[in-house]
Design an enzyme around this catalytic site. Structure first.
Site, PDB file in Angstrom:
ATOM      1  N   LYS A 166       0.888  -1.190   0.114  1.00 48.04           N
ATOM      2  CA  LYS A 166      -0.039   0.031  -0.015  1.00 48.04           C
ATOM      3  C   LYS A 166       0.756   1.100   0.238  1.00 48.04           C
ATOM      4  O   LYS A 166       0.494   2.154  -0.530  1.00 48.04           O
ATOM      5  CB  LYS A 166      -0.906  -0.061   1.140  1.00 48.04           C
ATOM      6  CG  LYS A 166      -1.657   1.291   1.567  1.00 48.04           C
ATOM      7  CD  LYS A 166      -2.766   1.494   0.525  1.00 48.04           C
ATOM      8  CE  LYS A 166      -3.262   3.100   0.738  1.00 48.04           C
ATOM      9  NZ  LYS A 166      -4.182   3.477  -0.190  1.00 48.04           N
ATOM     10  N   LYS A 234       0.906  11.609   5.956  1.00 48.73           N
ATOM     11  CA  LYS A 234       0.945  10.660   6.813  1.00 48.73           C
ATOM     12  C   LYS A 234       1.793   9.484   6.123  1.00 48.73           C
ATOM     13  O   LYS A 234       2.785   8.785   6.421  1.00 48.73           O
ATOM     14  CB  LYS A 234      -0.404  10.194   7.364  1.00 48.73           C
ATOM     15  CG  LYS A 234      -0.062   8.961   8.334  1.00 48.73           C
ATOM     16  CD  LYS A 234      -0.903   7.948   8.139  1.00 48.73           C
ATOM     17  CE  LYS A 234      -2.312   7.999   7.462  1.00 48.73           C
ATOM     18  NZ  LYS A 234      -2.822   6.490   7.055  1.00 48.73           N
TER      19      LYS A 234
HETATM   20  P1  NAP Z   1     -10.935   9.974   8.269  1.00 51.41           P
HETATM   21  O1  NAP Z   1     -12.240  10.504   7.753  1.00 51.41           O
HETATM   22  O2  NAP Z   1     -10.450  11.064   8.618  1.00 51.41           O
HETATM   23  O3  NAP Z   1     -11.518   9.254   9.611  1.00 51.41           O
HETATM   24  C1  NAP Z   1     -10.626   8.832  10.555  1.00 51.41           C
HETATM   25  C2  NAP Z   1     -11.329   7.639  11.613  1.00 51.41           C
HETATM   26  O4  NAP Z   1     -10.192   7.428  12.520  1.00 51.41           O
HETATM   27  C3  NAP Z   1     -12.406   8.476  12.059  1.00 51.41           C
HETATM   28  O5  NAP Z   1     -13.260   7.642  12.658  1.00 51.41           O
HETATM   29  C4  NAP Z   1     -11.592   8.898  13.235  1.00 51.41           C
HETATM   30  O6  NAP Z   1     -12.483   9.042  14.527  1.00 51.41           O
HETATM   31  C5  NAP Z   1     -10.678   7.658  13.478  1.00 51.41           C
HETATM   32  N1  NAP Z   1      -9.708   7.966  14.705  1.00 51.41           N
HETATM   33  C6  NAP Z   1      -8.540   8.957  14.505  1.00 51.41           C
HETATM   34  N2  NAP Z   1      -7.828   8.885  15.448  1.00 51.41           N
HETATM   35  C7  NAP Z   1      -8.254   7.686  16.473  1.00 51.41           C
HETATM   36  C8  NAP Z   1      -7.912   7.372  17.562  1.00 51.41           C
HETATM   37  N3  NAP Z   1      -6.626   7.987  18.230  1.00 51.41           N
HETATM   38  N4  NAP Z   1      -8.461   6.435  18.255  1.00 51.41           N
HETATM   39  C9  NAP Z   1      -9.661   6.026  17.524  1.00 51.41           C
HETATM   40  N5  NAP Z   1     -10.102   6.535  16.272  1.00 51.41           N
HETATM   41  C10 NAP Z   1      -9.332   7.491  15.885  1.00 51.41           C
HETATM   42  O7  NAP Z   1      -9.971   9.098   7.345  1.00 51.41           O
HETATM   43  P2  NAP Z   1     -10.598   8.143   6.300  1.00 51.41           P
HETATM   44  O8  NAP Z   1     -10.344   8.754   4.985  1.00 51.41           O
HETATM   45  O9  NAP Z   1     -11.752   7.408   6.456  1.00 51.41           O
HETATM   46  O10 NAP Z   1      -9.271   7.086   6.228  1.00 51.41           O
HETATM   47  C11 NAP Z   1      -8.972   6.005   7.229  1.00 51.41           C
HETATM   48  C12 NAP Z   1      -7.889   5.250   6.846  1.00 51.41           C
HETATM   49  O11 NAP Z   1      -8.021   4.709   5.556  1.00 51.41           O
HETATM   50  C13 NAP Z   1      -6.603   6.055   7.003  1.00 51.41           C
HETATM   51  O12 NAP Z   1      -5.382   5.372   7.328  1.00 51.41           O
HETATM   52  C14 NAP Z   1      -6.209   6.515   5.422  1.00 51.41           C
HETATM   53  O13 NAP Z   1      -4.788   6.532   5.196  1.00 51.41           O
HETATM   54  C15 NAP Z   1      -6.892   5.147   4.691  1.00 51.41           C
HETATM   55  N6  NAP Z   1      -7.036   5.471   3.420  1.00 51.41           N
HETATM   56  C16 NAP Z   1      -8.056   6.594   3.200  1.00 51.41           C
HETATM   57  C17 NAP Z   1      -8.615   6.778   1.699  1.00 51.41           C
HETATM   58  C18 NAP Z   1      -9.157   7.723   1.112  1.00 51.41           C
HETATM   59  O14 NAP Z   1      -9.122   8.257  -0.036  1.00 51.41           O
HETATM   60  N7  NAP Z   1     -10.016   8.662   2.395  1.00 51.41           N
HETATM   61  C19 NAP Z   1      -8.116   5.848   0.727  1.00 51.41           C
HETATM   62  C20 NAP Z   1      -7.240   4.983   1.051  1.00 51.41           C
HETATM   63  C21 NAP Z   1      -6.905   4.624   2.533  1.00 51.41           C
HETATM   64  P3  NAP Z   1     -13.159  10.510  15.028  1.00 51.41           P
HETATM   65  O15 NAP Z   1     -14.547  10.462  14.118  1.00 51.41           O
HETATM   66  O16 NAP Z   1     -13.374  10.399  16.404  1.00 51.41           O
HETATM   67  O17 NAP Z   1     -12.305  11.430  14.423  1.00 51.41           O
END
Ligand code: NAP
Length: 293
Positions: A166, A234
């Protein structure tokens, strides 16, 4: 299957909803209360969500978040049961992944890293691609869940190798997008606008999935987050750290990281990473014009 889904962000919430739609018994948990998924039960802690689950699936921001969801107070560790499988769809460190897997393995729990590619659109439409590391027989049992949320999965090897692959994927996305953004900036400065450039790009070997996905947003100047800049930043750090551990030099990614550093200082963290274009524009003194511009 009985699934606990932990983390209802941009990616996690639609993933959990697609599991419900496919008929699985889903319990969800999110750090900040208030996010729910229709048809799923809500739990008040990771430990409560994981109680009785066959599979615990995570989609949270980063390595620290995964560690705290698993091993923090009221973490999943308190509810581990022999034969359970933990799946992590967050993008985190490959070496930390191996450590987490080792820690739960001693309790008879399987660990599969399954980061995704496909972004918000892929998550909402159930067409994610999973990049998977773990035991083949365990991965076999997860097939109905992969099918509910995605269109394909690729096994890259043992636990940790999904995360390794990844990072190698996002390294390319970050560099390809910066190439696209620099090309549009230069072309605009030299008098060729984006709408004239795009058909040429799409007809040639320069065409890419990254351009297919990002060009419509760029043309509309819509930099709302599909993949927030802070998360791509990140991932760039994760790739540079993994490269350092493995004694690999990544000069292009190091340069892109500097652009992200400035973008973060300028307050772009919560915009899409496509917003790095606006820095290039500022430095060049031009604006890449789109359909509604
Ligand atoms: P996001 O919208 O920022 O959501 C992050 C999630 O993680 C939220 O539910 C947040 O909770 C939770 N979180 C953050 N810190 C935490 C902690 N210390 N303890 C528990 N929960 C915590 O991010 P996302 O886009 O869904 O991405 C999630 C993952 O998928 C990441 O690793 C990202 O790199 C990966 N990803 C994202 C994409 C994309 O296009 N968005 C594509 C591929 C992979 P709160 O609601 O409380 O903040």
């Amino acid at each position: 299957m009985r699934v606990a889904f932990l983390g209802l962000g941009i990616m996690g919430r639609p993933m959990a909803a697609n599991l419900v739609k496919a008929g699985h018994e889903v319990t969800v948990w999110n750090r900040t209360p208030g996010k729910v998924v229709e048809g799923a039960r809500s739990a008040s802690s990771p430990a409560e969500a994981a109680t009785g689950a066959e599979v615990v699936w995570m989609s949270v921001s980063d390595t620290n978040a995964v560690e705290s969801v698993l091993f923090g107070s009221q973490g999943v560790e308190q509810s581990l049961a022999e034969g359970m499988t933990i799946v992590d769809s967050s993008t985190i460190s490959p070496s930390a992944t191996r450590k987490f897997a080792e820690r739960v393995r001693s309790r008879g729990v399987h660990y599969v890293d399954a980061p995704v590619t496909g972004s918000k659109v892929g998550s909402e439409s159930g067409t994610l691609i999973f990049i998977v590391g773990g035991d083949e027989a365990v991965i076999e049992t997860l097939k109905p869940l992969f099918a509910a949320m995605g269109k394909q999965f690729f096994r890259m090897g043992e636990t940790g190798k999904g995360q390794a692959a990844k990072l190698a994927m996002n390294l390319q996305i970050a560099i390809i997008y910066e190439g696209f953004a620099e090309a549009l900036t230069l072309a605009t400065k030299l008098g060729v606008d984006a709408e004239t450039m795009l058909p040429l790009i799409q007809a040639s070997m320069v065409r890419s999935g990254v351009v297919d996905y990002k060009a419509p947003f760029v043309l509309k100047r819509d930099f709302s987050p599909n993949f927030p800049l802070r998360l791509m930043h990140k991932d760039i750090h994760l790739a540079l750290d993994a490269a350092k551990e493995a004694r690999v030099k990544l000069p292009a990614l190091e340069t892109v990281e500097e652009i992200y550093e400035v973008a973060s200082e300028d307050g772009y963290e919560n915009l899409d990473y496509a917003a790095t274009l606006t820095l290039l524009e500022k430095w060049a003194g031009v604006e890449v014009k789109g359909v509604s511009a």
